[in-house]
Motif scaffolding. Structure first.
Motif, PDB file in Angstrom:
ATOM      1  N   SER A 281       0.773  -1.213   0.047  1.00  0.00           N
ATOM      2  CA  SER A 281       0.023   0.064  -0.117  1.00  0.00           C
ATOM      3  C   SER A 281       0.826   1.387  -0.024  1.00  0.00           C
ATOM      4  N   LEU A 282       2.053   1.427   0.672  1.00  0.00           N
ATOM      5  CA  LEU A 282       2.736   2.524   0.843  1.00  0.00           C
ATOM      6  C   LEU A 282       3.644   2.767  -0.417  1.00  0.00           C
ATOM      7  N   ARG A 283       3.939   1.505  -0.910  1.00  0.00           N
ATOM      8  CA  ARG A 283       4.466   1.507  -2.493  1.00  0.00           C
ATOM      9  C   ARG A 283       3.482   2.328  -3.438  1.00  0.00           C
ATOM     10  N   ARG A 284       2.298   1.840  -3.779  1.00  0.00           N
ATOM     11  CA  ARG A 284       1.277   2.293  -4.411  1.00  0.00           C
ATOM     12  C   ARG A 284       1.127   4.004  -4.256  1.00  0.00           C
ATOM     13  N   LEU A 285       0.846   4.228  -2.784  1.00  0.00           N
ATOM     14  CA  LEU A 285       0.780   5.596  -2.469  1.00  0.00           C
ATOM     15  C   LEU A 285       1.811   6.614  -2.783  1.00  0.00           C
ATOM     16  N   THR A 286       2.995   6.107  -2.705  1.00  0.00           N
ATOM     17  CA  THR A 286       4.164   6.961  -2.999  1.00  0.00           C
ATOM     18  C   THR A 286       3.975   7.002  -4.682  1.00  0.00           C
ATOM     19  N   GLU A 287       4.183   6.063  -5.360  1.00  0.00           N
ATOM     20  CA  GLU A 287       4.118   6.178  -6.655  1.00  0.00           C
ATOM     21  C   GLU A 287       2.991   7.207  -7.217  1.00  0.00           C
ATOM     22  N   GLU A 288       1.745   6.894  -6.817  1.00  0.00           N
ATOM     23  CA  GLU A 288       0.453   7.658  -7.382  1.00  0.00           C
ATOM     24  C   GLU A 288       0.776   9.135  -6.876  1.00  0.00           C
ATOM     25  N   ALA A 289       1.525   9.208  -5.760  1.00  0.00           N
ATOM     26  CA  ALA A 289       1.947  10.735  -5.326  1.00  0.00           C
ATOM     27  C   ALA A 289       3.086  11.168  -6.453  1.00  0.00           C
ATOM     28  N   GLY A 290       3.694  10.509  -7.385  1.00  0.00           N
ATOM     29  CA  GLY A 290       4.733  10.890  -8.349  1.00  0.00           C
ATOM     30  C   GLY A 290       6.016  10.773  -7.624  1.00  0.00           C
ATOM     31  N   LEU A 291       6.239  10.491  -6.281  1.00  0.00           N
ATOM     32  CA  LEU A 291       7.359  10.324  -5.643  1.00  0.00           C
ATOM     33  C   LEU A 291       8.437   9.090  -6.340  1.00  0.00           C
ATOM     34  N   HIS A 292       9.766   9.031  -5.932  1.00  0.00           N
ATOM     35  CA  HIS A 292      10.367   7.921  -6.350  1.00  0.00           C
ATOM     36  C   HIS A 292      11.122   7.311  -5.351  1.00  0.00           C
ATOM     37  N   ILE A 293      10.798   5.834  -4.934  1.00  0.00           N
ATOM     38  CA  ILE A 293      11.462   4.933  -3.998  1.00  0.00           C
ATOM     39  C   ILE A 293      12.971   4.699  -4.375  1.00  0.00           C
ATOM     40  N   LEU A 294      13.544   4.801  -3.508  1.00  0.00           N
ATOM     41  CA  LEU A 294      14.900   4.583  -3.547  1.00  0.00           C
ATOM     42  C   LEU A 294      15.309   3.137  -2.873  1.00  0.00           C
ATOM     43  N   GLN A 295      14.976   3.043  -1.880  1.00  0.00           N
ATOM     44  CA  GLN A 295      14.826   1.956  -0.885  1.00  0.00           C
ATOM     45  C   GLN A 295      13.899   1.641  -0.054  1.00  0.00           C
ATOM     46  N   VAL A 296      13.501   0.252   0.308  1.00  0.00           N
ATOM     47  CA  VAL A 296      12.171   0.111   1.165  1.00  0.00           C
ATOM     48  C   VAL A 296      13.058  -0.895   2.086  1.00  0.00           C
ATOM     49  N   ASP A 297      12.705  -0.580   3.432  1.00  0.00           N
ATOM     50  CA  ASP A 297      13.549  -1.502   4.583  1.00  0.00           C
ATOM     51  C   ASP A 297      12.334  -1.835   5.369  1.00  0.00           C
ATOM     52  N   THR A 298      12.078  -2.976   5.818  1.00  0.00           N
ATOM     53  CA  THR A 298      11.250  -3.662   6.936  1.00  0.00           C
ATOM     54  C   THR A 298      11.843  -4.095   7.965  1.00  0.00           C
ATOM     55  N   GLN A 299      11.242  -3.980   9.230  1.00  0.00           N
ATOM     56  CA  GLN A 299      11.745  -4.710  10.446  1.00  0.00           C
ATOM     57  C   GLN A 299      10.832  -5.203  11.161  1.00  0.00           C
ATOM     58  N   VAL A 300      10.721  -6.462  11.818  1.00  0.00           N
ATOM     59  CA  VAL A 300       9.776  -6.737  12.919  1.00  0.00           C
ATOM     60  C   VAL A 300      10.691  -6.529  14.219  1.00  0.00           C
ATOM     61  N   ILE A 301      10.055  -5.605  14.986  1.00  0.00           N
ATOM     62  CA  ILE A 301      10.750  -5.180  16.192  1.00  0.00           C
ATOM     63  C   ILE A 301      10.530  -6.082  17.094  1.00  0.00           C
ATOM     64  N   GLU A 302       9.105  -6.496  17.564  1.00  0.00           N
ATOM     65  CA  GLU A 302       8.805  -7.512  18.250  1.00  0.00           C
ATOM     66  C   GLU A 302       7.309  -7.755  17.853  1.00  0.00           C
ATOM     67  N   LYS A 303       6.867  -8.934  18.364  1.00  0.00           N
ATOM     68  CA  LYS A 303       5.331  -9.420  17.978  1.00  0.00           C
ATOM     69  C   LYS A 303       4.234  -8.359  18.059  1.00  0.00           C
ATOM     70  N   GLY A 304       3.804  -7.801  16.997  1.00  0.00           N
ATOM     71  CA  GLY A 304       2.791  -6.874  16.895  1.00  0.00           C
ATOM     72  C   GLY A 304       3.229  -5.602  16.697  1.00  0.00           C
ATOM     73  N   HIS A 305       4.842  -5.530  16.560  1.00  0.00           N
ATOM     74  CA  HIS A 305       5.250  -4.101  16.103  1.00  0.00           C
ATOM     75  C   HIS A 305       6.152  -4.295  15.016  1.00  0.00           C
ATOM     76  N   PHE A 306       6.038  -3.581  13.899  1.00  0.00           N
ATOM     77  CA  PHE A 306       7.045  -3.491  13.060  1.00  0.00           C
ATOM     78  C   PHE A 306       7.069  -2.271  12.442  1.00  0.00           C
ATOM     79  N   VAL A 307       8.179  -2.002  11.499  1.00  0.00           N
ATOM     80  CA  VAL A 307       8.556  -0.659  10.977  1.00  0.00           C
ATOM     81  C   VAL A 307       8.757  -0.812   9.511  1.00  0.00           C
ATOM     82  N   VAL A 308       8.396   0.073   8.803  1.00  0.00           N
ATOM     83  CA  VAL A 308       8.527   0.129   7.237  1.00  0.00           C
ATOM     84  C   VAL A 308       9.118   1.466   7.023  1.00  0.00           C
TER      85      VAL A 308
END
Length: 155
Positions: free
Chosen positions: A29-56
Motif C-alpha cells: 500500500s505504501l509503495r502504491r501511495l508513493t508512486e501515485e503521488a509521483g514520488l520515487h522510491i530509492l529503497q524499502v526497509d522493513t523490520q519486525v521489532i517484536e510481535k505486533g510491532h513492525f517498522v517500514v
C-alpha cells in the motif's frame, strides 16, 4: 520566509486491526501511495521489532516515509518528510488514513529549514475524530448528563 522541506507526523488511533497485522500488505500500500503521488522510491526497509510491532521505512528521492505499527494498541505512527518547499505530504497522509481507517487522528505539520524568525517556527497541530466515534462519544456524554440529573432529582 524560505523553507526547504515539509514534514508531517501522524498518530493514527484505533486502526483496523487486520491492517496492522499484515506487513506485506502495508508495504504494498505504501509503495502504491508513493508512486501515485509521483514520488520515487530509492529503497524499502522493513523490520519486525517484536510481535505486533513492525517498522517500514521508504527512502525516497524526495525525502522519506517511516511507519511504526503497534497491533495490540491498534495504533500506527507515521512520519512523512519531503524535501521541497511546495511538497504536499498531506497527499500521502490521506492515503495512510484511508488504508488504516483510524477512529482518531492527530497530525503535526512542520515547515523545515525555516530561516525566518524563531516565533514563526510553531508546528501546526490538528486532531480529527472519525464521525462514528464522535457519535459514540456524544451519546455517552448525554447518558452521563441524564444520569447525573436523575441522581440530583432523587436527592
Amino acid at each position: 520566509m524560505k523553507i526547504i522541506a515539509r514534514h508531517l507526523t501522524a498518530d493514527l488511533y484505533n486502526c483496523k486491526e487486520n491492517k496492522l497485522l499484515d506487513m506485506e500488505m502495508t508495504v504494498a500500500s505504501l509503495r502504491r501511495l508513493t508512486e501515485e503521488a509521483g514520488l520515487h522510491i530509492l529503497q524499502v526497509d522493513t523490520q519486525v521489532i517484536e510481535k505486533g510491532h513492525f517498522v517500514v521505512l521508504l527512502a525516497l528521492k524526495e525525502g522519506h516515509l517511516a511507519l511504526h505499527t503497534y497491533t495490540e494498541l491498534r495504533y500506527a505512527a507515521g512520519d512523512i518528510f519531503l524535501c521541497d518547499a511546495d511538497a504536499e505530504p498531506e497527499t500521502l497522509f490521506k492515503g495512510l488514513r484511508s488504508f488504516f481507517k483510524p477512529e482518531k487522528i492527530r497530525t503535526t505539520f512542520l515547515k523545515r529549514g525555516d530561516f525566518g524568525k524563531a516565533k514563526d517556527m510553531k508546528p501546526k497541530i490538528k486532531s480529527r475524530v472519525a464521525p462514528l466515534r464522535r457519535i459514540h462519544n456524544t451519546g455517552a456524554k448525554v447518558i452521563r448528563l441524564l444520569a447525573r440529573r436523575n441522581r440530583k432529582k432523587n436527592f
